[in-house]
Write a protein that holds these residues in place. Structure first.
Motif, PDB file in Angstrom:
ATOM      1  N   GLN A 228       1.110  -1.309  -0.004  1.00 61.29           N
ATOM      2  CA  GLN A 228      -0.603  -0.027  -0.067  1.00 61.29           C
ATOM      3  C   GLN A 228       1.076   1.569   0.163  1.00 61.29           C
ATOM      4  O   GLN A 228       1.476   1.374   0.638  1.00 61.29           O
ATOM      5  N   VAL A 229       0.502   2.183  -0.918  1.00 58.42           N
ATOM      6  CA  VAL A 229       1.043   3.480  -0.848  1.00 58.42           C
ATOM      7  C   VAL A 229       0.996   4.220   0.024  1.00 58.42           C
ATOM      8  O   VAL A 229      -0.376   4.558  -0.338  1.00 58.42           O
ATOM      9  N   GLN A 230       1.716   4.401   0.938  1.00 59.75           N
ATOM     10  CA  GLN A 230       1.626   5.888   1.864  1.00 59.75           C
ATOM     11  C   GLN A 230       2.442   6.950   1.638  1.00 59.75           C
ATOM     12  O   GLN A 230       3.611   6.921   2.327  1.00 59.75           O
ATOM     13  N   LEU A 231       1.725   8.023   1.738  1.00 56.35           N
ATOM     14  CA  LEU A 231       2.572   9.203   1.926  1.00 56.35           C
ATOM     15  C   LEU A 231       2.464   9.820   2.585  1.00 56.35           C
ATOM     16  O   LEU A 231       1.000  10.773   3.193  1.00 56.35           O
ATOM     17  N   VAL A 232       3.060  10.627   3.845  1.00 54.00           N
ATOM     18  CA  VAL A 232       2.947  11.198   5.077  1.00 54.00           C
ATOM     19  C   VAL A 232       3.355  11.938   5.074  1.00 54.00           C
ATOM     20  O   VAL A 232       4.774  12.345   5.114  1.00 54.00           O
ATOM     21  N   GLU A 233       3.218  13.762   5.361  1.00 58.34           N
ATOM     22  CA  GLU A 233       3.855  14.957   6.021  1.00 58.34           C
ATOM     23  C   GLU A 233       4.310  15.225   6.583  1.00 58.34           C
ATOM     24  O   GLU A 233       3.015  14.983   7.487  1.00 58.34           O
ATOM     25  N   SER A 234       4.820  15.760   6.858  1.00 57.60           N
ATOM     26  CA  SER A 234       4.775  16.858   8.574  1.00 57.60           C
ATOM     27  C   SER A 234       6.407  17.851   8.410  1.00 57.60           C
ATOM     28  O   SER A 234       6.313  17.953   7.747  1.00 57.60           O
ATOM     29  N   GLY A 235       6.343  18.964   9.896  1.00 52.26           N
ATOM     30  CA  GLY A 235       7.257  19.754   9.513  1.00 52.26           C
ATOM     31  C   GLY A 235       6.588  20.784   9.665  1.00 52.26           C
ATOM     32  O   GLY A 235       7.097  21.653   9.978  1.00 52.26           O
ATOM     33  N   GLY A 236       4.896  20.968   9.282  1.00 49.74           N
ATOM     34  CA  GLY A 236       5.032  22.587   9.374  1.00 49.74           C
ATOM     35  C   GLY A 236       4.282  23.040  10.684  1.00 49.74           C
ATOM     36  O   GLY A 236       4.716  22.438  11.275  1.00 49.74           O
ATOM     37  N   GLY A 237       3.978  23.867  10.388  1.00 47.18           N
ATOM     38  CA  GLY A 237       3.415  24.900  11.831  1.00 47.18           C
ATOM     39  C   GLY A 237       3.802  26.226  11.474  1.00 47.18           C
ATOM     40  O   GLY A 237       3.265  27.124   9.687  1.00 47.18           O
ATOM     41  N   LEU A 238       3.688  27.577  12.238  1.00 46.07           N
ATOM     42  CA  LEU A 238       3.820  28.795  12.708  1.00 46.07           C
ATOM     43  C   LEU A 238       4.916  29.289  12.465  1.00 46.07           C
ATOM     44  O   LEU A 238       5.715  28.655  13.679  1.00 46.07           O
ATOM     45  N   VAL A 239       5.218  30.390  11.747  1.00 45.16           N
ATOM     46  CA  VAL A 239       6.454  31.032  11.908  1.00 45.16           C
ATOM     47  C   VAL A 239       6.291  31.819  11.328  1.00 45.16           C
ATOM     48  O   VAL A 239       5.257  32.836  10.614  1.00 45.16           O
ATOM     49  N   GLN A 240       7.364  33.327  12.306  1.00 40.22           N
ATOM     50  CA  GLN A 240       7.374  34.346  11.356  1.00 40.22           C
ATOM     51  C   GLN A 240       7.857  34.592  10.535  1.00 40.22           C
ATOM     52  O   GLN A 240       8.362  33.699   9.534  1.00 40.22           O
ATOM     53  N   PRO A 241       7.530  35.590   9.926  1.00 37.57           N
ATOM     54  CA  PRO A 241       8.170  36.133   8.268  1.00 37.57           C
ATOM     55  C   PRO A 241       9.442  35.991   8.653  1.00 37.57           C
ATOM     56  O   PRO A 241      10.013  36.346   9.316  1.00 37.57           O
ATOM     57  N   GLY A 242       9.969  35.915   7.496  1.00 34.43           N
ATOM     58  CA  GLY A 242      11.781  35.257   8.156  1.00 34.43           C
ATOM     59  C   GLY A 242      11.944  34.111   8.005  1.00 34.43           C
ATOM     60  O   GLY A 242      13.053  34.008   8.076  1.00 34.43           O
ATOM     61  N   GLY A 243      11.353  33.242   8.962  1.00 28.52           N
ATOM     62  CA  GLY A 243      12.038  32.182   9.219  1.00 28.52           C
ATOM     63  C   GLY A 243      12.013  30.731   8.370  1.00 28.52           C
ATOM     64  O   GLY A 243      11.601  30.947   7.577  1.00 28.52           O
ATOM     65  N   SER A 244      12.444  29.929   8.930  1.00 31.81           N
ATOM     66  CA  SER A 244      11.980  28.423   8.179  1.00 31.81           C
ATOM     67  C   SER A 244      11.188  27.896   9.025  1.00 31.81           C
ATOM     68  O   SER A 244      11.315  27.717  10.260  1.00 31.81           O
ATOM     69  N   LEU A 245      11.284  26.616   7.955  1.00 30.85           N
ATOM     70  CA  LEU A 245      10.672  25.205   8.450  1.00 30.85           C
ATOM     71  C   LEU A 245      11.230  23.473   7.398  1.00 30.85           C
ATOM     72  O   LEU A 245      11.964  24.590   6.201  1.00 30.85           O
ATOM     73  N   ARG A 246      10.956  22.794   7.337  1.00 30.34           N
ATOM     74  CA  ARG A 246      11.960  21.888   7.371  1.00 30.34           C
ATOM     75  C   ARG A 246      10.378  20.950   6.820  1.00 30.34           C
ATOM     76  O   ARG A 246      10.383  20.262   7.985  1.00 30.34           O
ATOM     77  N   LEU A 247      10.029  20.833   5.594  1.00 29.47           N
ATOM     78  CA  LEU A 247       9.117  19.571   5.757  1.00 29.47           C
ATOM     79  C   LEU A 247       9.386  18.509   5.144  1.00 29.47           C
ATOM     80  O   LEU A 247      10.362  18.339   4.419  1.00 29.47           O
ATOM     81  N   SER A 248       8.813  17.212   6.143  1.00 27.76           N
ATOM     82  CA  SER A 248       9.629  16.360   5.325  1.00 27.76           C
ATOM     83  C   SER A 248       8.512  14.722   4.697  1.00 27.76           C
ATOM     84  O   SER A 248       6.959  15.111   4.916  1.00 27.76           O
ATOM     85  N   CYS A 249       8.708  14.280   3.976  1.00 26.30           N
ATOM     86  CA  CYS A 249       7.819  12.976   3.304  1.00 26.30           C
ATOM     87  C   CYS A 249       8.392  12.177   3.318  1.00 26.30           C
ATOM     88  O   CYS A 249       9.134  12.078   2.777  1.00 26.30           O
ATOM     89  N   VAL A 250       7.323  11.273   4.455  1.00 28.12           N
ATOM     90  CA  VAL A 250       7.991   9.749   3.842  1.00 28.12           C
ATOM     91  C   VAL A 250       6.787   8.983   3.437  1.00 28.12           C
ATOM     92  O   VAL A 250       5.359   8.765   3.608  1.00 28.12           O
TER      93      VAL A 250
END
Length: 124
Positions: free
Chosen positions: A1-23
């Motif tokens: 069974q194929v599954q894609l799961v994203e994570s790493g989102g959230g609230l961040v201030q302008p100029g900030g950084s986030l790293r999203l993951s896709c397993v």
């Protein structure tokens, strides 16, 4: 069974950084093209980035060039979207998707498998 799961989102201030993951499960991620898309309220889903099988090519939306980077960790069967210098207009639900045949593209219809999405909110 194929599954894609994203994570790493959230609230961040302008100029900030986030790293999203896709397993990815059910497919060996190195053999397939993975795309990142986003959809803001009231707008169509748009292609943000992508990486082709074997890392032959990558894709970046013009508005994120110089700020976002896509990469792949084959040992973890995971694709990442590093997002730096975030702006309020980057606010959206971000999705990863898998394309079995063909190189990366920002066309949503080219991808057959999708994750459930992760919310990214850029706000002060």
């Amino acid at each position: 069974q194929v599954q894609l799961v994203e994570s790493g989102g959230g609230l961040v201030q302008p100029g900030g950084s986030l790293r999203l993951s896709c397993v990815v499960s059910g497919f060996t991620v190195n053999y397939y093209t993975i795309g990142w898309f986003r959809q803001a309220p009231g707008k169509e889903r748009e292609g943000v980035s992508g990486i082709s099988s074997g890392d032959v090519s990558t894709y970046l939306l013009d508005s994120v060039k110089g700020r976002f980077t896509v990469s792949r960790d084959n040992g973890k069967n995971t694709v990442y979207l590093q997002m730096n210098s975030l702006k309020p207009e980057d606010t959206a639900v971000y999705y990863c998707a898998l394309r079995r045949f063909g190189h990366c593209t920002g066309v949503t219809g080219a991808y057959g498998y999708w994750g459930q999405g992760t919310q990214v909110t850029v706000s002060s």
